[in-house]
Design a protein around this motif. Structure first.
Motif, PDB file in Angstrom:
ATOM      1  N   UNK A  91      20.635  -2.374  -8.369  1.00 61.73           N
ATOM      2  CA  UNK A  91      20.197  -3.571  -9.076  1.00 61.73           C
ATOM      3  C   UNK A  91      18.672  -3.734  -9.012  1.00 61.73           C
ATOM      4  N   UNK A  92      18.037  -3.061  -8.052  1.00 62.48           N
ATOM      5  CA  UNK A  92      16.582  -3.209  -7.874  1.00 62.48           C
ATOM      6  C   UNK A  92      15.782  -2.114  -8.575  1.00 62.48           C
ATOM      7  N   UNK A  93      16.412  -1.133  -9.112  1.00 62.88           N
ATOM      8  CA  UNK A  93      15.700  -0.001  -9.726  1.00 62.88           C
ATOM      9  C   UNK A  93      14.876  -0.477 -10.917  1.00 62.88           C
ATOM     10  N   UNK A  94      13.589  -0.029 -11.035  1.00 65.68           N
ATOM     11  CA  UNK A  94      12.866   0.882 -10.143  1.00 65.68           C
ATOM     12  C   UNK A  94      12.010   0.139  -9.117  1.00 65.68           C
ATOM     13  N   UNK A  95      11.857   0.729  -7.946  1.00 66.15           N
ATOM     14  CA  UNK A  95      10.889   0.287  -6.951  1.00 66.15           C
ATOM     15  C   UNK A  95       9.992   1.481  -6.638  1.00 66.15           C
ATOM     16  N   UNK A  96       8.684   1.227  -6.522  1.00 63.66           N
ATOM     17  CA  UNK A  96       7.731   2.318  -6.318  1.00 63.66           C
ATOM     18  C   UNK A  96       7.086   2.239  -4.935  1.00 63.66           C
ATOM     19  N   UNK A  97       6.718   3.389  -4.410  1.00 61.49           N
ATOM     20  CA  UNK A  97       6.074   3.504  -3.107  1.00 61.49           C
ATOM     21  C   UNK A  97       4.711   2.818  -3.121  1.00 61.49           C
ATOM     22  N   UNK A  98       4.431   2.071  -2.045  1.00 59.99           N
ATOM     23  CA  UNK A  98       3.189   1.313  -1.980  1.00 59.99           C
ATOM     24  C   UNK A  98       1.943   2.163  -2.061  1.00 59.99           C
ATOM     25  N   UNK A  99       1.966   3.352  -1.445  1.00 63.23           N
ATOM     26  CA  UNK A  99       0.778   4.204  -1.438  1.00 63.23           C
ATOM     27  C   UNK A  99       0.439   4.760  -2.811  1.00 63.23           C
ATOM     28  N   UNK A 100       1.355   4.557  -3.779  1.00 64.48           N
ATOM     29  CA  UNK A 100       1.081   4.968  -5.148  1.00 64.48           C
ATOM     30  C   UNK A 100       0.565   3.803  -5.993  1.00 64.48           C
ATOM     31  N   UNK A 101       0.491   2.651  -5.404  1.00 66.75           N
ATOM     32  CA  UNK A 101       0.159   1.440  -6.158  1.00 66.75           C
ATOM     33  C   UNK A 101      -1.247   0.946  -5.840  1.00 66.75           C
ATOM     34  N   UNK A 102      -1.828   0.179  -6.764  1.00 65.51           N
ATOM     35  CA  UNK A 102      -3.150  -0.431  -6.596  1.00 65.51           C
ATOM     36  C   UNK A 102      -3.031  -1.943  -6.618  1.00 65.51           C
ATOM     37  N   UNK A 103      -3.658  -2.575  -5.646  1.00 62.34           N
ATOM     38  CA  UNK A 103      -3.707  -4.040  -5.579  1.00 62.34           C
ATOM     39  C   UNK A 103      -5.108  -4.491  -5.965  1.00 62.34           C
ATOM     40  N   UNK A 104      -5.201  -5.385  -6.930  1.00 63.80           N
ATOM     41  CA  UNK A 104      -6.483  -5.962  -7.340  1.00 63.80           C
ATOM     42  C   UNK A 104      -6.603  -7.383  -6.824  1.00 63.80           C
ATOM     43  N   UNK A 105      -7.706  -7.675  -6.150  1.00 67.54           N
ATOM     44  CA  UNK A 105      -7.919  -8.991  -5.558  1.00 67.54           C
ATOM     45  C   UNK A 105      -9.023  -9.718  -6.319  1.00 67.54           C
ATOM     46  N   UNK A 106      -8.718 -10.917  -6.786  1.00 67.72           N
ATOM     47  CA  UNK A 106      -9.709 -11.746  -7.463  1.00 67.72           C
ATOM     48  C   UNK A 106     -10.144 -12.829  -6.482  1.00 67.72           C
ATOM     49  N   UNK A 107     -11.372 -12.699  -5.963  1.00 66.85           N
ATOM     50  CA  UNK A 107     -11.855 -13.601  -4.927  1.00 66.85           C
ATOM     51  C   UNK A 107     -11.767 -12.926  -3.579  1.00 66.85           C
ATOM     52  N   UNK A 108     -12.913 -12.509  -3.034  1.00 58.18           N
ATOM     53  CA  UNK A 108     -12.888 -11.713  -1.799  1.00 58.18           C
ATOM     54  C   UNK A 108     -13.656 -12.405  -0.676  1.00 58.18           C
ATOM     55  N   UNK A 109     -13.412 -13.700  -0.537  1.00 59.29           N
ATOM     56  CA  UNK A 109     -13.968 -14.427   0.593  1.00 59.29           C
ATOM     57  C   UNK A 109     -13.125 -14.170   1.836  1.00 59.29           C
ATOM     58  N   UNK A 110     -13.042 -15.174   2.704  1.00 57.34           N
ATOM     59  CA  UNK A 110     -12.316 -15.001   3.966  1.00 57.34           C
ATOM     60  C   UNK A 110     -10.866 -14.591   3.741  1.00 57.34           C
ATOM     61  N   UNK A 111     -10.174 -15.324   2.856  1.00 64.97           N
ATOM     62  CA  UNK A 111      -8.748 -15.074   2.668  1.00 64.97           C
ATOM     63  C   UNK A 111      -8.509 -13.795   1.890  1.00 64.97           C
ATOM     64  N   UNK A 112      -9.260 -13.586   0.810  1.00 62.52           N
ATOM     65  CA  UNK A 112      -9.096 -12.364   0.038  1.00 62.52           C
ATOM     66  C   UNK A 112      -9.353 -11.128   0.867  1.00 62.52           C
TER      67      UNK A 112
END
Length: 325
Positions: free
Chosen positions: A134-155
């Motif tokens: 039921x969850x297909x597809x799920x991808x490996x994290x090391x293949x993924x890119x995370x984009x952060x908008x706002x890179x202060x303390x929390x970002x």
């Protein structure tokens, strides 16, 4: 005697604030004002206010001439008109360094729930459907890119957590200038367009202001990678929720996780709550027992520093420069 009032605060107690104020011998009150009119009527002669929700602008500053400091409970201060405060000589402060780990943890939890499809599969399993497919597809994290908008303390704290799991991290900040060289070394600086186009997950961590208001709208959401996820643990108003819903309904985005929305609280039947591809939590990312006490303590101490003539730790505006001092 100096006066510090809590003009509006929905916390269950003011134990931390009370201890700070009583030890310093200042007059304090815990009010429950719901409007500017109530603040004006109940706060005459006050030196500093602790504020949570009520709008602070020219109307307040003009009507309470004794008021010279407002400390906002929290990181955001979008309910305070900084230009008006500066014009009337009112120092505005927030508490930017409380709950940093809590918000970063919450964003990570939401991200993993989205990409691992935890909420969906739990709902199916509770119905007796024992089927990981039921969850297909799920991808490996090391293949993924995370984009952060706002890179202060929390970002930045979120970035460290994500990198530890093997994700590639890139970032953009509305207030960042390349020449300042202040961007964190472990986050690749790119433009907003690149964050949107290259990221499998986009996580919002910037404050709500003139630069970020409606930053993620129909046009910018349309530039996001097909099948990407969007997370917002910052402020409602940064994300155009109608555009987000349309992007999910059209299957341009795979889903979203929101701890904040433009109009809180959401009520049953709201389209956002009705969308199965959106995880919603009730503006709780900041919360732990420890962070709640930290916030209250630091708010009280900041107001006390101001009325004692000491330098404040978290100034938002520079009243002295604005008044030519």
């Amino acid at each position: 005697m100096k006066k510090i009032y809590i003009c509006d605060c929905d916390h269950s107690n003011i134990d931390q604030e009370k201890a700070v104020f009583e030890s310093a011998g200042v007059e304090y009150r815990w009010l429950h004002c719901k409007s500017q009119e109530e603040v004006i009527a109940q706060c005459q002669g006050v030196d500093a206010l602790l504020n949570q929700y009520v709008l602070m602008d020219k109307k307040i500053f003009e009507s309470i001439p004794s008021l010279k400091c407002v400390v906002r409970y929290g990181v955001g201060y979008d309910n305070i008109n900084i230009e008006d405060a500066t014009r009337y000589g009112v120092q505005v402060c927030n508490i930017p360094d409380y709950g940093v780990n809590e918000v970063a943890d919450h964003a990570l939890a939401l991200m993993l729930a989205l990409v691992r499809k935890v909420d969906k599969i739990v709902a199916q399993t509770r119905k007796g459907v024992w089927d990981y497919k039921q969850t297909i597809p799920i991808h490996r994290g090391s293949y993924r890119t995370v984009g952060i908008i706002g890179v202060g303390r929390i970002g930045s704290a979120f970035a460290k957590r994500v990198k530890a799991l093997g994700y590639t991290v890139i970032g953009y900040d509305p207030r960042y200038e390349v020449e300042s060289n202040q961007f964190p070394d472990d986050i690749g600086y790119v433009s907003l367009e690149e964050v949107l186009e290259k990221s499998d997950i986009v996580s919002v961590h910037c404050s709500l202001n003139e630069l970020s208001n409606n930053l993620l709208n129909e046009s910018t959401i349309g530039k996001m990678k097909k099948g990407a996820y969007l997370i917002n643990v910052s402020r409602g108003g940064i994300v155009d929720e109608k555009a987000l819903l349309e992007a999910i309904r059209s299957h341009h985005l795979a889903g979203a996780a929101l701890d904040v929305v433009e109009s809180e609280p959401l009520i049953a039947g709201d389209p956002i709550l009705a969308c199965e591809d959106i995880i919603v939590t009730p503006h709780m990312a900041w919360y732990s027992e420890e962070s709640a006490k930290e916030l209250k303590q630091k708010c009280a101490e900041e107001a006390l520093r101001y009325v004692q003539g000491l330098p404040v730790r978290y100034p938002i505006n520079d009243v002295a420069i604005a008044q030519g001092k």
